[in-house]
Design a protein around this motif. Structure first.
Motif, mmCIF file in Angstrom:
data_model
loop_
_atom_site.group_PDB
_atom_site.id
_atom_site.type_symbol
_atom_site.label_atom_id
_atom_site.label_comp_id
_atom_site.label_asym_id
_atom_site.label_seq_id
_atom_site.Cartn_x
_atom_site.Cartn_y
_atom_site.Cartn_z
ATOM 1 N N ARG A 132 0.823 -1.207 0.000
ATOM 2 C CA ARG A 132 0.000 0.000 0.000
ATOM 3 C C ARG A 132 0.858 1.258 0.000
ATOM 4 N N ASP A 133 1.916 1.259 0.822
ATOM 5 C CA ASP A 133 2.821 2.416 0.872
ATOM 6 C C ASP A 133 3.448 2.680 -0.490
ATOM 7 N N PHE A 134 3.911 1.615 -1.151
ATOM 8 C CA PHE A 134 4.525 1.767 -2.472
ATOM 9 C C PHE A 134 3.534 2.399 -3.451
ATOM 10 N N VAL A 135 2.328 1.844 -3.507
ATOM 11 C CA VAL A 135 1.339 2.289 -4.487
ATOM 12 C C VAL A 135 0.890 3.719 -4.210
ATOM 13 N N ASN A 136 0.733 4.080 -2.950
ATOM 14 C CA ASN A 136 0.258 5.413 -2.589
ATOM 15 C C ASN A 136 1.293 6.507 -2.816
ATOM 16 N N THR A 137 2.569 6.129 -2.908
ATOM 17 C CA THR A 137 3.621 7.121 -3.105
ATOM 18 C C THR A 137 3.519 7.733 -4.501
ATOM 19 N N THR A 138 3.716 9.034 -4.571
ATOM 20 C CA THR A 138 3.503 9.780 -5.818
ATOM 21 C C THR A 138 4.541 9.421 -6.880
ATOM 22 N N PRO A 139 4.196 9.626 -8.158
ATOM 23 C CA PRO A 139 5.115 9.242 -9.239
ATOM 24 C C PRO A 139 6.439 9.989 -9.226
ATOM 25 N N ASP A 140 6.459 11.193 -8.676
ATOM 26 C CA ASP A 140 7.716 11.942 -8.626
ATOM 27 C C ASP A 140 8.656 11.372 -7.572
ATOM 28 N N ASP A 141 8.103 10.583 -6.654
ATOM 29 C CA ASP A 141 8.904 9.960 -5.593
ATOM 30 C C ASP A 141 9.068 8.460 -5.783
ATOM 31 N N PHE A 142 8.371 7.897 -6.771
ATOM 32 C CA PHE A 142 8.432 6.446 -6.966
ATOM 33 C C PHE A 142 8.405 6.154 -8.461
ATOM 34 N N TYR A 143 9.581 6.198 -9.067
ATOM 35 C CA TYR A 143 9.750 5.905 -10.487
ATOM 36 C C TYR A 143 10.568 4.618 -10.616
ATOM 37 N N PRO A 144 10.821 4.136 -11.837
ATOM 38 C CA PRO A 144 11.445 2.803 -11.969
ATOM 39 C C PRO A 144 12.715 2.587 -11.140
ATOM 40 N N LYS A 145 13.569 3.589 -11.071
ATOM 41 C CA LYS A 145 14.809 3.449 -10.296
ATOM 42 C C LYS A 145 14.492 3.231 -8.814
ATOM 43 N N ILE A 146 13.497 3.960 -8.297
ATOM 44 C CA ILE A 146 13.116 3.816 -6.891
ATOM 45 C C ILE A 146 12.465 2.454 -6.657
ATOM 46 N N MET A 147 11.663 2.002 -7.616
ATOM 47 C CA MET A 147 11.040 0.685 -7.488
ATOM 48 C C MET A 147 12.114 -0.399 -7.397
ATOM 49 N N ALA A 148 13.151 -0.261 -8.205
ATOM 50 C CA ALA A 148 14.261 -1.213 -8.152
ATOM 51 C C ALA A 148 14.997 -1.119 -6.815
ATOM 52 N N LYS A 149 15.112 0.094 -6.299
ATOM 53 C CA LYS A 149 15.770 0.298 -4.997
ATOM 54 C C LYS A 149 14.989 -0.386 -3.882
ATOM 55 N N GLU A 150 13.662 -0.266 -3.909
ATOM 56 C CA GLU A 150 12.830 -0.925 -2.896
ATOM 57 C C GLU A 150 12.913 -2.449 -3.032
ATOM 58 N N ALA A 151 12.983 -2.924 -4.271
ATOM 59 C CA ALA A 151 13.129 -4.370 -4.501
ATOM 60 C C ALA A 151 14.445 -4.870 -3.914
ATOM 61 N N LYS A 152 15.501 -4.080 -4.040
ATOM 62 C CA LYS A 152 16.798 -4.459 -3.482
ATOM 63 C C LYS A 152 16.748 -4.514 -1.951
ATOM 64 N N LYS A 153 15.984 -3.600 -1.348
ATOM 65 C CA LYS A 153 15.825 -3.621 0.111
ATOM 66 C C LYS A 153 15.138 -4.907 0.557
ATOM 67 N N ILE A 154 14.085 -5.286 -0.173
ATOM 68 C CA ILE A 154 13.365 -6.523 0.150
ATOM 69 C C ILE A 154 14.282 -7.719 -0.030
ATOM 70 N N ALA A 155 15.094 -7.698 -1.098
ATOM 71 C CA ALA A 155 16.027 -8.799 -1.354
ATOM 72 C C ALA A 155 17.060 -8.918 -0.235
ATOM 73 N N LYS A 156 17.604 -7.783 0.196
ATOM 74 C CA LYS A 156 18.622 -7.795 1.252
ATOM 75 C C LYS A 156 18.040 -8.273 2.574
ATOM 76 N N GLU A 157 16.831 -7.803 2.893
ATOM 77 C CA GLU A 157 16.186 -8.153 4.159
ATOM 78 C C GLU A 157 15.843 -9.634 4.232
ATOM 79 N N ASN A 158 15.529 -10.227 3.075
ATOM 80 C CA ASN A 158 15.059 -11.615 3.059
ATOM 81 C C ASN A 158 16.031 -12.590 2.404
ATOM 82 N N ASP A 159 17.254 -12.114 2.128
ATOM 83 C CA ASP A 159 18.285 -12.959 1.526
ATOM 84 C C ASP A 159 17.823 -13.551 0.191
ATOM 85 N N LEU A 160 17.272 -12.692 -0.663
ATOM 86 C CA LEU A 160 16.824 -13.104 -1.988
ATOM 87 C C LEU A 160 17.872 -12.740 -3.031
ATOM 88 N N GLU A 161 17.858 -13.452 -4.146
ATOM 89 C CA GLU A 161 18.675 -13.062 -5.290
ATOM 90 C C GLU A 161 17.936 -11.969 -6.058
#
Length: 474
Positions: free
Chosen positions: A160-189
């Motif tokens: 919900r937080d991701f989706v509600n964030t405005t496009p100027d604050d959540f563009y493809p690079k930021i989406m990839a950054k959030e994915a990397k955070k999830i990967a690091k937190e959960n030991d994902l590739e």
């Protein structure tokens, strides 16, 4: 808000507020201690009806049925009432079937307590509050359900937080950054690819959608690989961080809320977060096409013919039918790079036609395997989400035929738009995977501009709970 599971026999009379669910409008039940006062207040015990009695420090809330949905809505309603007070602790007893009611109470409370205040300039001081769930049976078994429900609900709120964030604050690079955070937190590739990769690997459908944006498109691939997995699943999400419609520009009022067009991709990130934390015994690949569809001198155009990764050519007749182009290349990428797939599920806010057909609150599920569709619908309903299946047919398949290319990105009819979009995607599912694939059009429930049940105004996190339930069933 903090949630705690506790033995009701070991700690009593130490809570500021007692929450009481009034089941089946039964105001004569044993746990109703303020009958006369409730009657004078005209409290009838209906769904989403709550009353706070400060003098007795009780919140009474209606719960018309002993079902997941009614219990979740009831506790969400009570929690919202609790949040309007300065009290710090509240308690609620599990219902007679403690295992069943626990899941609904936990998820309803966490989802109902959600607020999104990131852009409010005035920051209100929040009281640290705790909801204690009181159980009378073996806490060891219940704690597993409790922990699982917390993980799922918190993953929904993250989405919900991701989706509600405005496009100027959540563009493809930021989406990839959030994915990397999830990967690091959960030991994902994780692998993240840019536009050069898309061009080199002939993913021209996805590349063309994003090429007019100042934000580079990103192909995100998360992998969860436990030991000895029982299945291999691929989850694919449409991650349009903003959709202007491209040169087929949306009317201004339709452009508002288009930050929500990334809901499918965000849901996949939330799913991977939950799946890893739950340690499900399946290998899961999450693939997100993160793109911004904008206008400019380099924008793709109606009348263009694009070639997808699998070599199929696509006649463009409307640049606002862009999500299916992104998914087309993501589907091909998944099938080309991941071997021995058991199931492929894609998620997208794909069509307004789905919303017209089944309403704002329901997901449309499509595919070639009727049994798999029914299992998905059943899992959705069991998990507390609304879903229905839509049927493919040969006549609508003809509606996306192109005279100059292999397929057209929009149909030649205004009717059945959700199904024709699903049939378009079917062109990019390889023959060996036709029976393994499902398409989830979450355009209705993903983002609604009014609160409903335990969902707030805005993003709901649609798709996560139903998919976790479906994966467990498979």
């Amino acid at each position: 808000m903090k949630l705690t599971l506790f033995d009701k026999n070991s700690k009593q009379n130490e809570y500021d507020i007692e929450i009481i669910l009034v089941l089946n409008k039964d105001l004569e039940a044993k746990n109703i201690k303020d009958r006369a006062l409730l009657k004078n207040l005209n409290f009838k015990g209906g769904d989403e009806e709550a009353v706070f009695l400060p003098e007795s420090q009780r919140i009474y809330v209606g719960c018309e049925e002993n079902s997941y949905e009614c219990i979740a809505i009831a506790i969400a309603t009570a929690v919202k009432k609790f949040q309007t007070t300065q009290f710090k602790t509240a308690c609620v007893e599990l219902l007679e079937d403690e295992s069943e009611s626990l899941k609904a109470l936990v998820e309803g409370a966490i989802l109902g307590a959600y607020t999104f205040k990131k852009y409010k300039s005035k920051k209100e001081k929040e009281v640290k509050q705790e909801l204690v769930l009181l159980a009378s049976k073996d806490l060891k078994k219940l704690s597993d359900i409790f922990n699982e429900s917390v993980i799922i609900a918190e993953s929904v709120n993250k989405t919900r937080d991701f989706v509600n964030t405005t496009p100027d604050d959540f563009y493809p690079k930021i989406m990839a950054k959030e994915a990397k955070k999830i990967a690091k937190e959960n030991d994902l590739e994780i692998e993240v690819y840019g536009q050069k990769y898309l061009q080199k690997n002939k993913m021209n459908a996805m590349y063309s959608v994003g090429r007019a944006s100042r934000h580079e498109s990103k192909l995100i691939h998360l992998s969860y690989k436990p030991n000895n997995p029982k299945k291999k699943i691929v989850l694919i999400g449409k991650g349009l961080t903003y959709d202007s419609g491209g040169l087929s520009l949306k009317p201004s009022d339709f452009m508002v809320t288009m930050k929500s067009d990334k809901s499918g991709g965000c849901a996949v990130l939330g799913m991977l977060n939950a799946i890893a934390k739950l340690k499900l015994p399946i290998e899961v690949h999450g693939i997100v096409g993160a793109v911004e569809n904008m206008i400019g001198g380099d924008a793709y155009k109606p009348d263009d013919v694009l070639k997808a990764r699998n070599g199929k050519t696509i006649e463009i007749r409307n640049t606002d039918a862009e999500g299916r182009l992104v998914l087309a290349d993501c589907l091909c990428y998944a099938q080309d790079t991941i071997k021995d797939i058991d199931y492929i599920f894609d998620y997208a806010t794909l069509t307004g036609a789905s919303v017209v057909g089944v309403g704002e609150y329901t997901t449309s599920i499509m595919g070639n395997n009727s049994k798999l569709k029914y299992k998905a619908v059943s899992s959705a309903l069991q998990a507390g989400e609304y879903a229905t299946s839509l049927p493919f047919n040969r006549f609508l398949r003809k509606a996306i035929k192109s005279e100059i290319a292999d397929v057209c990105n929009v149909a030649n009819t205004r009717y059945g738009g959700a199904i024709t979009a699903g049939l378009f995607l079917d062109n990019f599912v390889y023959d060996e995977n036709k029976e393994k694939w499902l398409h989830f059009d979450i355009a209705g429930p993903a983002f609604v501009e009014k609160a409903w049940g335990y969902n707030p105004h805005g993003a709901s996190g649609a798709g996560i709970r139903m998919t976790i339930e479906l994966l467990k069933a498979l």
